[in-house]
Design an enzyme around this catalytic site. Structure first.
Site, PDB file in Angstrom:
ATOM      1  N   ARG A 119      -8.973   0.533   9.120  1.00 24.52           N
ATOM      2  CA  ARG A 119      -8.585  -0.865   9.365  1.00 24.52           C
ATOM      3  C   ARG A 119      -9.615  -1.624  10.174  1.00 24.52           C
ATOM      4  NH1 ARG A 119      -2.130  -1.314   9.796  1.00 24.52           N
ATOM      5  NH2 ARG A 119      -1.895   0.545   8.572  1.00 24.52           N
ATOM      6  N   ARG A 132       0.838  -9.239  13.475  1.00 19.05           N
ATOM      7  CA  ARG A 132       0.171  -8.211  12.655  1.00 19.05           C
ATOM      8  C   ARG A 132      -0.695  -8.868  11.574  1.00 19.05           C
ATOM      9  NH1 ARG A 132       5.171  -5.231  10.682  1.00 19.05           N
ATOM     10  NH2 ARG A 132       3.770  -3.977   9.400  1.00 19.05           N
ATOM     11  N   LYS A 148       0.836  -1.213   0.000  1.00 20.12           N
ATOM     12  CA  LYS A 148       0.000   0.000   0.000  1.00 20.12           C
ATOM     13  C   LYS A 148       0.866   1.255   0.000  1.00 20.12           C
ATOM     14  CE  LYS A 148      -1.710  -1.180   4.036  1.00 20.12           C
ATOM     15  NZ  LYS A 148      -0.970  -2.427   4.325  1.00 20.12           N
ATOM     16  N   ARG A 172      12.218  -5.745   4.326  1.00 20.30           N
ATOM     17  CA  ARG A 172      11.957  -4.321   4.060  1.00 20.30           C
ATOM     18  C   ARG A 172      12.976  -3.420   4.754  1.00 20.30           C
ATOM     19  NH1 ARG A 172       6.175  -1.844   5.339  1.00 20.30           N
ATOM     20  NH2 ARG A 172       6.523  -2.794   7.368  1.00 20.30           N
ATOM     21  N   ARG A 216      12.250  -1.704  10.423  1.00 17.91           N
ATOM     22  CA  ARG A 216      11.279  -1.270  11.429  1.00 17.91           C
ATOM     23  C   ARG A 216      11.237  -2.231  12.609  1.00 17.91           C
ATOM     24  NH1 ARG A 216       5.844   0.385   8.201  1.00 17.91           N
ATOM     25  NH2 ARG A 216       4.947  -0.862   9.882  1.00 17.91           N
TER      26      ARG A 216
END
Ligand code: AP5
Length: 222
Positions: free
Chosen positions: A86, A169, A13, A125, A158
């Site tokens: 969400r 998550r 996203k 990432r 992160r």
């Protein structure tokens, strides 16, 4: 035109919203980026959100909706809500907010990616904490390891991209965010599109551009 990008963590996203913002002039409202800014500034909201983010849980709806109200761009060319709503409660709040501002109901685009691919994306990432720009060590690497191509700043992994938190998550997404599919894919609203976001970044961007250009007519997955 207001558009929601929703999908699991790692579905791409943010990557797509950044491309559309930089190259095509869309505006991006990312609740994840806004929360990280609040934490960086150690505001009351940032402090309240911190324990939820650290354990991979959703921040309470009332805090999120208040934050979006404060950061709602004026109506006009293309606003992308990235990672918001969400929950169904957030979706209802956004509908009311937009309607109260004299804007139409938003279009919603669901980024579908299989779970094993999501884990690989999140664990590889790298992010620029200053600008939010994201890379991937295999799928979208920077020219120099851990250095941003744009501003030469350091890239970090992160704190919520560890295996245990990623797993949590993804579970949270399935329980709390997947009900949005039914909320938006409602035969009355005619404002929902599901895209296969497991394909290469450029392919997904092309499909999004096509869909966004067509938003004057209703979006619907066959
Ligand atoms: P947030 O920062 O929004 O995290 P997220 O939703 O978990 O989403 P991600 O940023 O992890 O994924 P993405 O879909 O943007 O993927 P990306 O483009 O980076 O939220 C963090 C936390 O804040 C939440 O856990 C929660 O606590 C809180 N929060 C935020 N919003 C909230 C809300 N509305 N309500 C309550 N709490 C909220 O891509 C991932 C990787 O894949 C990158 O490395 C990228 O380079 C790569 N990649 C992207 N696309 C492709 C592709 N097509 N092919 C190959 N690789 C790709």
């Amino acid at each position: 035109m207001d558009v929601i990008f929703f999908g699991a963590p790692g579905a791409g996203k943010g990557t797509q919203a950044q491309i559309l913002r930089k190259q095509y002039g869309y505006r991006q409202v990312s609740t994840g980026d806004l929360l990280r800014e609040e934490r960086e500034k150690a505001t009351e909201l940032g402090k309240a959100a911190e324990p939820y983010i650290q354990r991979g849980a959703l921040v309470p709806d009332d805090l999120i909706v208040e934050m979006v109200k404060k950061n709602l761009p004026p109506a006009g060319s293309g606003v992308i809500f990235d990672g918001f709503p969400r929950t169904v409660a957030q979706a209802e709040a956004l509908d009311h907010l937009l309607q109260a501002a004299g804007r139409g109901l938003p279009h919603a685009i669901y980024f579908y990616v299989p779970r094993t691919t999501l884990e690989e994306r999140l664990l590889g990432r790298w992010t620029n904490p200053r600008t939010g720009r994201v890379y991937h060590e295999r799928f979208n690497p920077p020219k120099r390891t851990a250095v941003d191509d744009d501003d030469g700043g350091p890239l970090i992994q992160r704190e919520d991209d560890t295996p245990a938190i990623v797993h949590h998550r993804l579970d949270v997404f399935e329980k709390q965010t997947m009900p949005l599919i039914a909320y938006y894919n409602d035969s009355r609203s005619r404002r929902y599109l599901k895209i296969d976001a497991s394909r290469p970044i450029g392919t997904v961007t092309a499909e999004l551009l096509h869909a966004l250009e067509a938003t004057s007519s209703p979006m619907r997955t066959p």
